[in-house]
Design a protein around this motif. Sequence first.
Motif, mmCIF file in Angstrom:
data_model
loop_
_atom_site.group_PDB
_atom_site.id
_atom_site.type_symbol
_atom_site.label_atom_id
_atom_site.label_comp_id
_atom_site.label_asym_id
_atom_site.label_seq_id
_atom_site.Cartn_x
_atom_site.Cartn_y
_atom_site.Cartn_z
ATOM 1 N N LEU A 12 0.880 -1.109 -0.004
ATOM 2 C CA LEU A 12 0.051 -0.092 -0.103
ATOM 3 C C LEU A 12 0.844 1.263 -0.027
ATOM 4 N N GLY A 13 1.460 1.527 -1.051
ATOM 5 C CA GLY A 13 2.371 2.643 -1.187
ATOM 6 C C GLY A 13 1.476 4.032 -1.079
ATOM 7 N N GLY A 14 2.318 5.193 -0.894
ATOM 8 C CA GLY A 14 1.630 6.576 -0.670
ATOM 9 C C GLY A 14 1.683 6.983 0.452
ATOM 10 N N VAL A 15 1.055 8.082 0.572
ATOM 11 C CA VAL A 15 1.104 8.583 1.879
ATOM 12 C C VAL A 15 -0.061 8.133 2.756
ATOM 13 N N ALA A 16 0.447 7.797 4.218
ATOM 14 C CA ALA A 16 -0.404 7.016 5.235
ATOM 15 C C ALA A 16 -1.391 8.134 5.638
ATOM 16 N N VAL A 17 -2.536 7.574 5.755
ATOM 17 C CA VAL A 17 -3.481 8.238 6.263
ATOM 18 C C VAL A 17 -3.712 7.854 7.585
ATOM 19 N N VAL A 18 -3.703 8.909 8.640
ATOM 20 C CA VAL A 18 -3.728 8.706 10.019
ATOM 21 C C VAL A 18 -4.905 9.233 10.626
ATOM 22 N N ARG A 456 -6.800 17.455 8.082
ATOM 23 C CA ARG A 456 -6.151 16.559 7.609
ATOM 24 C C ARG A 456 -5.753 16.588 6.125
ATOM 25 N N PRO A 457 -5.070 17.518 5.628
ATOM 26 C CA PRO A 457 -4.826 17.574 4.309
ATOM 27 C C PRO A 457 -4.037 16.361 3.674
ATOM 28 N N ASP A 458 -3.342 15.399 4.412
ATOM 29 C CA ASP A 458 -2.699 14.206 4.011
ATOM 30 C C ASP A 458 -3.857 13.344 3.487
ATOM 31 N N VAL A 459 -4.993 13.168 4.281
ATOM 32 C CA VAL A 459 -6.145 12.415 3.946
ATOM 33 C C VAL A 459 -6.813 12.645 2.734
ATOM 34 N N ALA A 460 -6.847 13.936 2.389
ATOM 35 C CA ALA A 460 -7.500 14.681 1.330
ATOM 36 C C ALA A 460 -6.686 14.057 -0.034
ATOM 37 N N LYS A 461 -5.121 14.089 0.211
ATOM 38 C CA LYS A 461 -4.417 13.924 -0.726
ATOM 39 C C LYS A 461 -4.331 12.423 -1.101
ATOM 40 N N ASP A 462 -4.247 11.853 -0.048
ATOM 41 C CA ASP A 462 -4.535 10.248 -0.341
ATOM 42 C C ASP A 462 -5.770 9.578 -0.970
ATOM 43 N N VAL A 463 -6.656 10.479 -0.641
ATOM 44 C CA VAL A 463 -8.170 9.872 -1.357
ATOM 45 C C VAL A 463 -8.124 10.498 -2.716
ATOM 46 N N HIS A 464 -7.475 11.494 -3.028
ATOM 47 C CA HIS A 464 -7.555 11.977 -4.508
ATOM 48 C C HIS A 464 -6.692 11.227 -5.181
ATOM 49 N N ALA A 465 -5.428 10.875 -4.765
ATOM 50 C CA ALA A 465 -4.694 10.172 -5.357
ATOM 51 C C ALA A 465 -4.978 8.774 -5.762
#
Length: 543
Positions: A12-18, A456-465
């Motif tokens: 599961l590569g990519g940014v972790a969603v915390v 949580r901008p990291d979550v938004a980026k991960d969903v978008h990716a």
Amino acid sequence: MAPVTLSRRSFLGGVAVVAAGALTGCSPSSSAGGGGSGSASVTLPKYIRYEGVTPDLPGDASGIPDTFLRYPAKPVAAFSRPPGDGSEIRGSVPIGGPVPPSAGRNAYWQELNTRLGSDLQLTMTPRADFPQRFATAVAGDGLGDLYTLDMGMAHLPDFLRAQCQDLTEHLAGDAIADYPFLANIATESWRGTVFGGGIYAVPITRGVQSSALLYARGDLLAKHGITDDPRTVDDFLALCAEVTEPRANTWALSSAPMPMLQQMLGLPNNWQVEGGTFTHVLELDGHREALELGRRLVDEGYVVPDGVTAEGVDQKTWFASGAALLHADTYSAAPGLHQQSEASAPDYAIRMVRTPSQDGKAPAALWLGPPNNTLSAIKKGDPERVRTLLSVLNWLAAPLGTEEHLFRKFGVEGVHYELDGTDPVLTALGKSETSEGFFPVEYLVDGPRSNYFPGRPDVAKDVHAHMADMVPGGVADPTVGLYSDTQGTKGGQLGTALSDATNAILLGRKPVSSWDAVVAKWRADGGDKIRAEYEAAYAEANG
């Protein structure tokens, strides 16, 4: 490319969603089928994208929604005056979260009425009870002026023509420009509002947010040295074997996720259409392979005990607690999954799986969810009354980045929410009075749902990716926008029989070979008639 051994690869590569996020998720409650019929003879509402707010990561024509990393610092005031006319508006809606205090004890609701310019009186019913309550309200003429439709009801087109306003003259083509936030709803959602040659409803849209995927506990998988997506079905099985530890009360899966297994095997999204002829996925040989795969997952102990027949809330709880490391759910479930697990596991981290495929050369095609969660309708009335009600719905559909959306979701600053930077965070009162940000006016109308997770901008980026990888190649259900009366009258009964037969196979009570008899009975009991009705509606819709 040969599979890499599990202990050396990452998953599961990519940014972790915390964990974090101020909102509780809201799962769809609609039927998976289509909507209207006769759309070939109706000019659908023109799509006019709202350009007043600029997202951080724009969506595109494939269906990927706009993504916001933070709430816009200066929300746009989209309305200069309230849309209502001062008269009372009664509505009937389902509710999935906590029931808020009544209007007389709810400052948010009172302010909503002030901003609407009309007193909105809502009858709220828990989702599970809504179909029965809807039927009772129909019999007693108690639905009100605006109401969520039970999309699974029998003879829906007849009900719409008899009791609901034909909105065609108000919304078809360029006419919808009078309601710019209804015009901001994608054309695909409006297809499901056409019945018998007219537009009889307003869509409560979800778009790709209702598409299902596999979520993974990235924090727990990392302890196994797994940080990369499984590329093939064999990789997926190897992962399940490695992380399942019954003595530690840990299993790979919260359920036997049949739709995900069907996607892994490249099967069509519910129905396959070739030359106008419909074949249901359950009739295909590949579906038997999916049953074999599901049976293997259960037999080898990779699924939480009772996971085959458990309710979704139990499966979410197992995922949050770490009893299950993989969980099938929709994109729209992401906020709730974060909030639910925040307290139980401070280091909790979600990752989103790119669905493995048979050959591993690319992820399996995503089954795109139905464009609409459900529909809402307007009681028959004079043109001026109808225009007022449409204006109220237009106000409620204002998108993220407008003052109207900020209030609808979060209430009044300093009372219902506080700002963390530019992100609104609900107070205890705000959570209570706004039903945790999901006040059920969203079941009367809802604008396009953006990817946004407060704080949580990291979550938004991960969903978008994930969406950028999966949505463009996604596969739609070809019955979306079509209507089958037999599906309306018998679909629930047939679906229960299929579910029971599937569970019997997954649990080892019946062999996979028994499925042929299940399909034969489904066809005789109504499946063939549903097929014929979809084929007729498809031919009509395609001229």
